[in-house]
Design a protein around this motif. Sequence first.
Motif, PDB file in Angstrom:
ATOM      1  N   HIS A 126       0.821  -1.217   0.000  1.00 40.16           N
ATOM      2  CA  HIS A 126       0.000   0.000   0.000  1.00 40.16           C
ATOM      3  C   HIS A 126       0.854   1.266   0.000  1.00 40.16           C
ATOM      4  N   ARG A 127       2.100   1.115  -0.325  1.00 36.69           N
ATOM      5  CA  ARG A 127       3.027   2.244  -0.380  1.00 36.69           C
ATOM      6  C   ARG A 127       2.650   3.159  -1.542  1.00 36.69           C
ATOM      7  N   ASP A 128       2.535   4.466  -1.253  1.00 35.39           N
ATOM      8  CA  ASP A 128       2.245   5.410  -2.343  1.00 35.39           C
ATOM      9  C   ASP A 128       2.963   6.753  -2.147  1.00 35.39           C
ATOM     10  N   ASN A 129       4.150   6.696  -1.566  1.00 33.22           N
ATOM     11  CA  ASN A 129       4.951   7.904  -1.379  1.00 33.22           C
ATOM     12  C   ASN A 129       6.165   7.811  -2.303  1.00 33.22           C
ATOM     13  N   PRO A 130       6.139   8.541  -3.438  1.00 31.62           N
ATOM     14  CA  PRO A 130       7.247   8.442  -4.394  1.00 31.62           C
ATOM     15  C   PRO A 130       8.480   9.259  -4.000  1.00 31.62           C
ATOM     16  N   ASN A 131       8.379  10.063  -2.948  1.00 32.26           N
ATOM     17  CA  ASN A 131       9.448  11.005  -2.615  1.00 32.26           C
ATOM     18  C   ASN A 131      10.437  10.512  -1.567  1.00 32.26           C
ATOM     19  N   VAL A 132      10.048   9.516  -0.770  1.00 32.09           N
ATOM     20  CA  VAL A 132      10.844   9.100   0.377  1.00 32.09           C
ATOM     21  C   VAL A 132      11.196   7.615   0.224  1.00 32.09           C
ATOM     22  N   LYS A 133      12.504   7.308   0.303  1.00 31.66           N
ATOM     23  CA  LYS A 133      12.922   5.907   0.226  1.00 31.66           C
ATOM     24  C   LYS A 133      12.464   5.185   1.492  1.00 31.66           C
ATOM     25  N   LEU A 134      12.183   3.893   1.337  1.00 33.17           N
ATOM     26  CA  LEU A 134      11.685   3.076   2.449  1.00 33.17           C
ATOM     27  C   LEU A 134      12.743   2.033   2.815  1.00 33.17           C
ATOM     28  N   ILE A 135      13.173   2.067   4.072  1.00 32.11           N
ATOM     29  CA  ILE A 135      14.240   1.193   4.566  1.00 32.11           C
ATOM     30  C   ILE A 135      13.664   0.229   5.605  1.00 32.11           C
ATOM     31  N   ALA A 136      13.819  -1.051   5.353  1.00 31.21           N
ATOM     32  CA  ALA A 136      13.320  -2.084   6.264  1.00 31.21           C
ATOM     33  C   ALA A 136      14.250  -2.227   7.464  1.00 31.21           C
ATOM     34  N   LEU A 137      13.653  -2.327   8.651  1.00 27.44           N
ATOM     35  CA  LEU A 137      14.401  -2.477   9.898  1.00 27.44           C
ATOM     36  C   LEU A 137      13.698  -3.506  10.763  1.00 27.44           C
ATOM     37  N   GLY A 138      14.483  -4.300  11.457  1.00 28.72           N
ATOM     38  CA  GLY A 138      13.913  -5.234  12.425  1.00 28.72           C
ATOM     39  C   GLY A 138      14.057  -6.673  11.988  1.00 28.72           C
ATOM     40  N   GLY A 139      14.934  -7.408  12.653  1.00 26.96           N
ATOM     41  CA  GLY A 139      15.063  -8.844  12.418  1.00 26.96           C
ATOM     42  C   GLY A 139      15.708  -9.239  11.110  1.00 26.96           C
ATOM     43  N   ILE A 140      16.327  -8.309  10.417  1.00 30.71           N
ATOM     44  CA  ILE A 140      16.904  -8.623   9.106  1.00 30.71           C
ATOM     45  C   ILE A 140      18.269  -9.278   9.298  1.00 30.71           C
ATOM     46  N   ASN A 141      18.469 -10.383   8.569  1.00 32.52           N
ATOM     47  CA  ASN A 141      19.740 -11.095   8.611  1.00 32.52           C
ATOM     48  C   ASN A 141      20.053 -11.645   7.225  1.00 32.52           C
ATOM     49  N   GLU A 142      21.147 -12.401   7.111  1.00 35.48           N
ATOM     50  CA  GLU A 142      21.558 -12.900   5.793  1.00 35.48           C
ATOM     51  C   GLU A 142      20.553 -13.874   5.189  1.00 35.48           C
ATOM     52  N   ASN A 143      19.686 -14.478   6.011  1.00 35.41           N
ATOM     53  CA  ASN A 143      18.725 -15.460   5.506  1.00 35.41           C
ATOM     54  C   ASN A 143      17.433 -14.847   4.977  1.00 35.41           C
ATOM     55  N   ASN A 144      17.075 -13.628   5.444  1.00 36.25           N
ATOM     56  CA  ASN A 144      15.803 -13.046   5.007  1.00 36.25           C
ATOM     57  C   ASN A 144      15.960 -11.702   4.300  1.00 36.25           C
ATOM     58  N   ILE A 145      17.179 -11.227   4.121  1.00 35.93           N
ATOM     59  CA  ILE A 145      17.398  -9.910   3.522  1.00 35.93           C
ATOM     60  C   ILE A 145      16.798  -9.828   2.118  1.00 35.93           C
ATOM     61  N   HIS A 146      16.916 -10.915   1.354  1.00 35.58           N
ATOM     62  CA  HIS A 146      16.362 -10.924  -0.008  1.00 35.58           C
ATOM     63  C   HIS A 146      14.847 -10.762   0.002  1.00 35.58           C
ATOM     64  N   GLU A 147      14.187 -11.282   1.041  1.00 36.29           N
ATOM     65  CA  GLU A 147      12.722 -11.171   1.138  1.00 36.29           C
ATOM     66  C   GLU A 147      12.290  -9.719   1.269  1.00 36.29           C
ATOM     67  N   ALA A 148      13.063  -8.930   2.024  1.00 33.77           N
ATOM     68  CA  ALA A 148      12.761  -7.496   2.149  1.00 33.77           C
ATOM     69  C   ALA A 148      12.875  -6.821   0.792  1.00 33.77           C
ATOM     70  N   PHE A 149      13.976  -7.076   0.087  1.00 34.63           N
ATOM     71  CA  PHE A 149      14.158  -6.459  -1.229  1.00 34.63           C
ATOM     72  C   PHE A 149      13.123  -6.964  -2.238  1.00 34.63           C
ATOM     73  N   ASP A 150      12.757  -8.243  -2.153  1.00 33.10           N
ATOM     74  CA  ASP A 150      11.741  -8.800  -3.060  1.00 33.10           C
ATOM     75  C   ASP A 150      10.392  -8.119  -2.882  1.00 33.10           C
ATOM     76  N   ASN A 151      10.156  -7.510  -1.719  1.00 34.86           N
ATOM     77  CA  ASN A 151       8.887  -6.839  -1.441  1.00 34.86           C
ATOM     78  C   ASN A 151       8.929  -5.343  -1.739  1.00 34.86           C
ATOM     79  N   GLY A 152       9.963  -4.892  -2.447  1.00 32.10           N
ATOM     80  CA  GLY A 152       9.987  -3.515  -2.918  1.00 32.10           C
ATOM     81  C   GLY A 152      10.617  -2.500  -1.987  1.00 32.10           C
ATOM     82  N   ILE A 153      11.373  -2.954  -1.013  1.00 33.08           N
ATOM     83  CA  ILE A 153      12.079  -2.052  -0.100  1.00 33.08           C
ATOM     84  C   ILE A 153      13.254  -1.416  -0.846  1.00 33.08           C
ATOM     85  N   ASP A 154      13.601  -0.182  -0.493  1.00 30.56           N
ATOM     86  CA  ASP A 154      14.727   0.507  -1.129  1.00 30.56           C
ATOM     87  C   ASP A 154      16.057   0.189  -0.455  1.00 30.56           C
ATOM     88  N   GLY A 155      16.007  -0.312   0.767  1.00 30.91           N
ATOM     89  CA  GLY A 155      17.220  -0.638   1.493  1.00 30.91           C
ATOM     90  C   GLY A 155      16.867  -1.312   2.799  1.00 30.91           C
TER      91      GLY A 155
END
Length: 194
Positions: A139-168
């Motif tokens: 439901h993201r609709d803010n084209p001006n601000v990059k979205l950075i995922a935080l919380g519980g991210i590690n080498e095993n799930n980092i790709h899942e964050a990026f696969d869901n459209g996160i900018d970093g």
Amino acid sequence: MIIVITPEPIISSETEIINQLFREGLDLLHIRKPFISNEEMKNFLDRIDSPYHAQVVLHSHYDWGKEYAISRFHIREKERMDGWAVQFKNQTLSTSVHDINAYNRLGKEWEYSFISPVFPSISKKGYGENITVLEDIKHRDNPNVKLIALGGINENNIHEAFDNGIDGVALLGAIWESNQPLQIFRRCRQNALS
């Protein structure tokens, strides 16, 4: 983009690890040390190699920005609501949100925002259980601000964050709760780039 956030207390060999992380390709370092003194912050910044100061983001002790040529500042959610951003003209600002609606309302003064928790926290046991952030990102609709995922991210799930459209992503527990922070960072970076 991969960001590392420091733990709140100063830990053994922390600045040596930070300098190595920068040499390994770390994009930005968020210094989150709200309980240290001004002098302790100065000593901490002195131990970070000066070529990396442009990649440092201060969460507190903002006055050191001028002396260390730091122009990146993180404004907490509460301070954002209180209008603190106006104090930082011509600076690069970031903030934090905990839901996609708050993110969607952010204005152009913010370069990026953390959204958390994306996964159950590594450093705060029990935090982030039963979360829906990855689902809510649709439901993201803010084209001006990059979205950075935080919380519980590690080498095993980092790709899942990026696969869901996160900018970093922002790493905290994965790095500082590990006995091998550099190896963890390398694996996270490799998995994010692949």
